[in-house]
Structure formats: C-alpha cells, structure tokens
Design a protein around this motif. Sequence first.
Motif, PDB file in Angstrom:
ATOM      1  N   GLN A 365      -5.684   3.809 -16.270  1.00 13.13           N
ATOM      2  CA  GLN A 365      -5.836   2.919 -17.416  1.00 13.13           C
ATOM      3  C   GLN A 365      -7.255   2.354 -17.492  1.00 13.13           C
ATOM      4  N   ALA A 366      -7.829   2.020 -16.325  1.00 14.24           N
ATOM      5  CA  ALA A 366      -9.193   1.488 -16.302  1.00 14.24           C
ATOM      6  C   ALA A 366     -10.186   2.523 -16.814  1.00 14.24           C
ATOM      7  N   LEU A 369      -9.765   2.785 -20.615  1.00 14.91           N
ATOM      8  CA  LEU A 369     -10.346   1.621 -21.289  1.00 14.91           C
ATOM      9  C   LEU A 369     -11.866   1.686 -21.270  1.00 14.91           C
ATOM     10  N   HIS A 370     -12.418   2.083 -20.133  1.00 14.02           N
ATOM     11  CA  HIS A 370     -13.882   2.191 -20.030  1.00 14.02           C
ATOM     12  C   HIS A 370     -14.418   3.214 -21.016  1.00 14.02           C
ATOM     13  N   THR A 372     -13.101   4.120 -23.834  1.00 14.12           N
ATOM     14  CA  THR A 372     -12.997   3.591 -25.197  1.00 14.12           C
ATOM     15  C   THR A 372     -14.157   2.642 -25.501  1.00 14.12           C
ATOM     16  N   LYS A 373     -14.445   1.718 -24.554  1.00 18.92           N
ATOM     17  CA  LYS A 373     -15.531   0.764 -24.765  1.00 18.92           C
ATOM     18  C   LYS A 373     -16.874   1.466 -24.826  1.00 18.92           C
TER      19      LYS A 373
END
Length: 663
Positions: A365-366, A369-370, A372-373
């Motif tokens: 998940q990390a 998320l990374h 995506t950012k």
Amino acid sequence: MADPSTYRPAPGAIPLSPGVYKFRDTHGRVIYVGKAKNLRQRLSSYFQDVANLHPRTATMVTTAASVEWTVVSTEVEALQLEYSWIKEFDPRFNVKYRDDKSYPELAVTLNEEFPRVQVMRGAHKKGVRYFGPYGHAWAIRETVDLMLRVFPVRTCSNGVFKRAQQVGRPCLLGYIGKCAAPCVGRVTAAEHRELAEEFCDFMAGRTGNYLRRLELQMQEAAAEMEYEKAARLRDDLGALRRAMEKNAVVLGDGTDADLLAVAEDELEAAVQIFHVRGGRVRGQRGWVTDKVEDVDTAGLVEHALQQLYGAGTEQVPREVLVPAMPEEAVHEWLSGLRGAQVDLRVPQRGDKKDLMETVQRNAQQALALHKTKRASDLTTRSRALQEIAEALELDSAPLRIECFDISHLQGEDVVASMVVFEDGLVRKSEYRRFQIKGFEGQDDVRSMHEVITRRFRRYLHEREQTGEWAVPEEGEPLIDETGRPKRFAYPPQLLVVDGGQPQVAAAKRALDELGMDDIAVCGLAKRLEEVWLPGEDDPVVLPRSSEGLYLLQRVRDEAHRFAITYQRSKRAKRLTAGELDSVPGLGETRRRALLKHFGSLKKLRAATVDELCEVPGIGRRTAETVAAALASRTPAAFAVNTATGEIIEDSSATAVPRSGEET
C-alpha cells in the motif's frame, strides 16, 4: 560515456580477499560503493561485455572512469565499511532509502534527577528510555494522559520545574493529581524515580502482575468499605486497560522482534517495519527508494537493515524477521551490535508469518500511495520545465537550474547567493554563498558579473583538471581527491538572475568572457514578474497561472531568502563586535573567560596585568597585549537613558538603530 575497458585493472592486480570497492567518475566523485567476499570475482563481473550487463549496471560502469578497492579482514568489516562510505560519499548509483517522515517516540529521561516523560524525535541519547516509534505525536500524548493517572511522573520542562521550585507551588498537573509534584517536595527524588521506572516497566509490556495487584487492592478496599479508594483504583484500572488497547497484542508476551517487508517493482521499492515489544506492536515506519542499482530482494533487505541499525540509534531486538535472507555477514553484524545472538530468519508458519503478511500488505500500500503522489508531482514539475523550455526556446527542458541574487544593506556587507533546483526540486547540498571582493560599495550589476565569473571560472578550472578544458587560473584549489561532491562540478542548463535587463546582460557578459555559450540565461524582475532574455528589448510574459512561472518564482524567492539570511548573519557579527575582538591572539573562548571573570568591560579595563593573569588560560604575554590594547582606546562615551534622563557611566553594548530591509 566512458568505455569500461579503459580503466579495467590489470589481470591479477585485484586481490582475492574480501573488501569494499569504489567507482569514480571523470571528476573524481564516488558514484558507487560495493562490498565483496572476493574482490577479484566481483569486480571482474563489471568488465564483461556491456550488452550483457543489467541496464542500471551498464549505466554505472559507463559513467565511471576509475575503480579502486580496500581490502579488509572479514565480511563483517566489509559491511561496516560499505555503510560508512555510502553515508560519507552519498553515491548516486547506490540504493538510499528515504524515510517518509520523522517518527516521534515516547521518552523517559532516566538520566535526570527527576525523570521526565516527553515526546522526542531524532537521535537517541544516553540514559533515556525510548518507546515507539509512533505514527503521530498525538497518539503518544493520549497514551501518556491515560498513564499519568496511575504513574504521575513529571512532564513539565526544566524551566517550568525550576520556577515551581522557586515559588513553592506546583503546576496545574500537580493540583489535579497527574503529577506527583516532586518540585515542591510532595515526593522524594527516590520515590519519583520509582514511579518513572514503574511507568517504563508497564510501557515495556510487563503489565499482567501490575494489573492483578491493582485489582486485588481494589477488592480489598471494597471489602473494607473504603469505597472512594476502590473507585479510584477502578478508574486507574480502566485507564491502564484503555492505554493497553492502543497497542494490540499480536504475539506472545515475551516477544521482542522487528518485522521487515519489501514491496518492489522494476523502478522503486518500499520497506515497512513493525516494531513488536512485549508482544505488542509499539511502532511502525516506512521507507521508499529508487532502484538505481541492480539489486534483488535480499539486497534491499540488507540495505534496509543498514539504514535501520547502522546509525546506532535503534536497539537490535532478539528477533529480526525478513522476507528474504541477506548474506551471513549481516547476521554476524547484527549480533555484534546487540552484544548477543540475534535470530535473523524468514518466518515459515504461525502468528509471526501472519503478522509478516500484514507488514507486507502495508509495504504494498505504501508503494502504491508513493507512486500516486509522485506521478502527480512529476506531472506538475515536468509541465513546468516544459513550459520554461518553450517560453525561452530551449532545446530541452532545463533539468538543472541555478539562480543568483545579490543582497546588501545600503552598500555594506554585500553578499550573493546561488541556489540549485534539479528536476524541479531544491538541491540544498549544492547551495553556495559569496562575499563580494572585487570592489566596495553598492553596484548590483557589477556584483552579479563578479559572482557569475567566479562560479564558472571555478567550474572551468575543475574541468581543466580532467584535461577536457585548458583554462589556466592561478590560485584556484585543486580538485577534491576524496571523492566528495565538488563545489561547482555541474553546469546548469538554465541560469536565472534576480533582476531585469542590466543583471541579465552582466551575467551573459561574464559567460561570454569565459567562452561559455551553451548555458541559457534569463532574469526574473520582481515588479511585474517579467522574464528577461539577453539582448531582447521586450520581456517574455508568462501567464500568471503558468506552472513554469510558478517554478521560476520559487527559484528566485529561494535565492532571495538564502542571500538575505547570509547578509543578516554577516551584519549581526559586524554589529556585535566589541573592543576585545581586535586584540591579536585573543579568541572567542578567552574573551568570554575575561568578561566572565571581571563582570564588565569597565572593570576589565581597570585591571592590572597581574590581575589579568589570574584568569584561566591568560598568560603574561597575552595579559600585557590585552592591557595595552584597552589602554590605547578611549572609553565609550556616557550613555543616557532617554526615558529617565539617567546617565549610565559604562555600557557594554552600543545601541544600534533599526535598519531597513536588505535589498
């Protein structure tokens, strides 16, 4: 692009021993650090046909211009030396994890007479007991608020504590029962330390016996009809149980372990770590990295363990659970750090394997998320750089931008700043400061010419050391042979100056005088945010909503901030200079010792040589120099307090009028 065969070591020159090796580029910078059980075998693998190498390895060996190695005795020594060199040289082709945030920890300062409970970040200090790390500081404060009901350890700062001692009254926490108030003697230092140690024991997971003892005391108080005491103990039990619920039990009570999981793709990798103490998850942290070298999961695990434990701030637990086993040297290294055997393994079954799967999901998940950012950030930055390239008619997007600004106060303390943005992001390690040396007074255009000349003359000189340029310059220092990043090693694709046509013309003239015609120049004027180009009568006007204009503004504002900070520091040093500053051979330490010993400059001026010699560190020759220097100066004129009319016979400080803002 270099040919690896041009710097390949001679056959048989590489030893068969374990060791650490460094690849350097044409400027002498270390670009990659690695270790090997057998140096000859490992290094030989780099000098095969480039087409057979991994793309990242091929890029590294073609960027490098030389290789060197250091032989060590064991693989553990190689691991330690590799970590030290990666920290020292910051090689561009090594995996370097970026911690995604600073993690707060609950700390108990057992090294103080009256231990204090507080939130701490950063490096661990000797004599302080740490718990965590926690995801948020508010999570620590919630836990502490519940615990203080049962363990009323002080949480106030040293200043508040000393103030309470002076006035003889505790702070609010002392009145409401959440502090034992050792400041006013309600408990002794020994009793307060015992409370702090019980607090630490409970936080460390030794909760069962304490809860049972409280419950037994509650039942006894109820049996003796001491209902108020029983109710208080009941509330204490509830508070402790709520505090315990914040850390879920996942393993056996005696389990101390760190669980590490890795999620990766071809370009990036994310690491997640769960800290389990006393069977409870006490903290969590995560890192993300670009996979700039050819490394497998075991290698990523090895780098993560180096990052986690190498600095010596994180205690190694009894168990370290990982998704893939690194080399045996890592196991020996961890055991050496702990001072006892460490169980480093991959969990195969049971609760630990289930928890490892949870950590793995967090890592995945990390990473998602990374990505995506970063995709969002990269899109914005790429658009900004592309807009700048189109507006200035550049051949490609300016991946490295340097901006220069001049700052002074009415012609005094004239300084300049250079800030660097790479790929749209600040590169603070490349920032530089300049003092204007060529002339006195205020002349922004002439100052800009001097700074640009000095910056690129240094760049040409460093290129000269490699034989690529032949621009002799006397007095310039030689290239750094240690491999550390050079001060002016990289040229920018775009040079930005803070100002309009005159400053841009000065910068362009400086580049032309040095024979550099491959660097684009522009200026950003503050008044209308216009972009000026050399030789153009009209500015380039970018839309106010342009991402390119926003990036140029950020670059210009950062250069302005950096220049003003430096100018203010120089002005402050100049204004605070005293009579003792100009005494030959008298440093800062001995100046402070003299003023502390005599109490004021007036008494120091009246002291004899023998009295000066009584000050520690002041010899007779220095004392005579000080006495002669003070005697040759006229004492400061009397100062007058304009509010009261009082004459002040001696003043150690000179009033300084408020000055205007730097330009």
